[in-house]
Design a protein around this motif. Structure first.
Motif, PDB file in Angstrom:
ATOM      1  N   MET A   1       1.297  -1.000   0.281  1.00  0.00           N
ATOM      2  CA  MET A   1       0.456   0.375  -0.092  1.00  0.00           C
ATOM      3  C   MET A   1       0.869   1.211   0.053  1.00  0.00           C
ATOM      4  SD  MET A   1      -3.243  -1.145   2.331  1.00  0.00           S
ATOM      5  CE  MET A   1      -1.957  -1.852   3.961  1.00  0.00           C
ATOM      6  N   SER A   2       0.299   1.829  -0.559  1.00  0.00           N
ATOM      7  CA  SER A   2       1.072   3.715  -0.650  1.00  0.00           C
ATOM      8  C   SER A   2       0.629   4.150   0.841  1.00  0.00           C
ATOM      9  CB  SER A   2       0.340   4.237  -1.897  1.00  0.00           C
ATOM     10  OG  SER A   2      -1.183   4.937  -1.169  1.00  0.00           O
ATOM     11  N   THR A   3       1.714   5.327   0.503  1.00  0.00           N
ATOM     12  CA  THR A   3       1.186   6.455   1.496  1.00  0.00           C
ATOM     13  C   THR A   3      -0.262   6.755   1.865  1.00  0.00           C
ATOM     14  OG1 THR A   3       3.317   7.099   1.989  1.00  0.00           O
ATOM     15  CG2 THR A   3       1.768   8.002   3.325  1.00  0.00           C
ATOM     16  N   ALA A   4      -0.187   7.298   1.470  1.00  0.00           N
ATOM     17  CA  ALA A   4      -2.297   7.658   0.988  1.00  0.00           C
ATOM     18  C   ALA A   4      -3.669   6.173   1.366  1.00  0.00           C
ATOM     19  CB  ALA A   4      -2.789   8.160  -0.050  1.00  0.00           C
ATOM     20  N   GLU A   5      -2.470   5.113   0.559  1.00  0.00           N
ATOM     21  CA  GLU A   5      -3.842   4.338   0.524  1.00  0.00           C
ATOM     22  C   GLU A   5      -3.640   4.012   2.738  1.00  0.00           C
ATOM     23  OE1 GLU A   5      -3.732   1.749  -3.329  1.00  0.00           O
ATOM     24  OE2 GLU A   5      -1.717   1.693  -1.821  1.00  0.00           O
ATOM     25  N   VAL A   6      -2.599   3.592   3.517  1.00  0.00           N
ATOM     26  CA  VAL A   6      -2.626   2.524   4.564  1.00  0.00           C
ATOM     27  C   VAL A   6      -3.264   3.907   5.557  1.00  0.00           C
ATOM     28  CG1 VAL A   6      -0.823   4.180   4.771  1.00  0.00           C
ATOM     29  CG2 VAL A   6      -1.391   1.765   6.609  1.00  0.00           C
ATOM     30  N   GLY A   7      -2.952   5.793   4.948  1.00  0.00           N
ATOM     31  CA  GLY A   7      -3.932   6.742   5.719  1.00  0.00           C
ATOM     32  C   GLY A   7      -5.325   6.349   5.574  1.00  0.00           C
ATOM     33  N   SER A   8      -5.680   6.310   4.408  1.00  0.00           N
ATOM     34  CA  SER A   8      -7.255   6.345   4.549  1.00  0.00           C
ATOM     35  C   SER A   8      -8.119   5.512   4.992  1.00  0.00           C
ATOM     36  CB  SER A   8      -7.285   5.984   2.409  1.00  0.00           C
ATOM     37  OG  SER A   8      -7.031   4.745   2.268  1.00  0.00           O
ATOM     38  N   GLN A   9      -7.216   4.299   5.415  1.00  0.00           N
ATOM     39  CA  GLN A   9      -7.830   2.907   6.304  1.00  0.00           C
ATOM     40  C   GLN A   9      -8.448   3.727   7.251  1.00  0.00           C
ATOM     41  OE1 GLN A   9      -6.621  -1.703   5.327  1.00  0.00           O
ATOM     42  NE2 GLN A   9      -6.505  -1.020   3.444  1.00  0.00           N
ATOM     43  N   VAL A  10      -7.452   4.000   7.799  1.00  0.00           N
ATOM     44  CA  VAL A  10      -7.583   4.508   9.241  1.00  0.00           C
ATOM     45  C   VAL A  10      -7.779   5.972   9.607  1.00  0.00           C
ATOM     46  CG1 VAL A  10      -5.787   2.717  10.181  1.00  0.00           C
ATOM     47  CG2 VAL A  10      -4.583   4.998   9.123  1.00  0.00           C
ATOM     48  N   GLY A  11      -7.919   6.533   8.498  1.00  0.00           N
ATOM     49  CA  GLY A  11      -8.714   8.329   8.207  1.00  0.00           C
ATOM     50  C   GLY A  11      -7.272   9.012   9.188  1.00  0.00           C
TER      51      GLY A  11
END
Length: 230
Positions: free
Chosen positions: A1-11
């Motif tokens: 996952m990219s930084t944006a993808e992992v961030g989107s999963q936890v808000g």
């Protein structure tokens, strides 16, 4: 996952994810040959664990604890979590003690107290509440708690009414309420006849503690999985 993808999963934003990685809250991300970060499911779990700890213990403390939990043996990590649960239990006990004081007010049972045996010195009350004597003196200066002065030394002695007030103050201060809010609550206890406002604040405090306990349980389970996987 990219930084944006992992961030989107936890808000979290991409910058928040990078900052938390830099602080050791989550394990270091892998890198592609071109230098882009690569995150895995364990990074998502670490972020969720941090979010739960932030609710349970506050974000500053959570940022300190997460690196410790991720790198410690299970027995040490479990001890840290146990200490957090114990702290929450202690805070809850203080709120319950304050509520019992309000129950005494409602029942108007002041006449069952013996003025000499059921009073406390400043040291005794400070120890019972887990605060410093200077804290009680500060509450007195703010008009929150009014001890009696006895003897030629004018030593402070706290009657049952003052003990109840101190319990309420301690519980509300632990919940983050400021002095003016507490003063307003205690003002409504004039003659110990209207405890409803303070009781409402204490009820909210118990709900907050319950929310923190649930968040800590969820974070503990996630940390356990991360340690077992390591």
């Amino acid at each position: 996952m990219s930084t944006a993808e992992v961030g989107s999963q936890v808000g979290y934003s991409t910058q928040q994810v990078r900052d938390l990685e830099r602080l050791g809250v989550i394990p270091a991300a892998g890198r592609t040959p071109s230098g882009y970060r690569i995150y895995r499911p364990e990074h998502v779990e670490a972020l969720r664990a941090y979010r739960g700890l932030a609710v349970a213990a506050g974000p500053v403390r959570a940022r300190t604890l997460m690196p410790l939990l991720l790198t410690s043996p299970l027995i040490e990590a479990a001890a840290v979590v146990d200490d957090l649960h114990a702290e929450l239990a202690s805070e809850r006990a203080a709120v319950v003690a304050a509520q019992k004081g309000l129950d005494l007010i409602r029942a108007e049972v002041g006449d069952v107290f013996d003025g000499s045996r059921d009073s406390m010195t400043i040291s005794e009350l400070a120890t019972a509440l887990g605060v410093r004597p200077s804290t009680l003196r500060h509450w007195e200066a703010e008009g929150l708690v009014s001890p009696d002065r006895v003897g030629t030394t004018r030593a402070r002695h706290y009657s049952w009414q003052a003990i109840i007030a101190a319990r309420i103050v301690a519980a509300l201060r632990a919940g983050g309420h400021r002095i003016p809010t507490i003063a307003a609550a205690l003002k409504r206890l004039d003659d110990y006849a209207d405890p409803n406002h303070a009781d409402a604040l204490l009820t909210v405090r118990l709900q907050q503690l319950a929310d923190r306990s649930v968040a800590l349980l969820e974070a503990s389970a996630t940390v356990h999985r991360l340690i077992r996987r390591a």
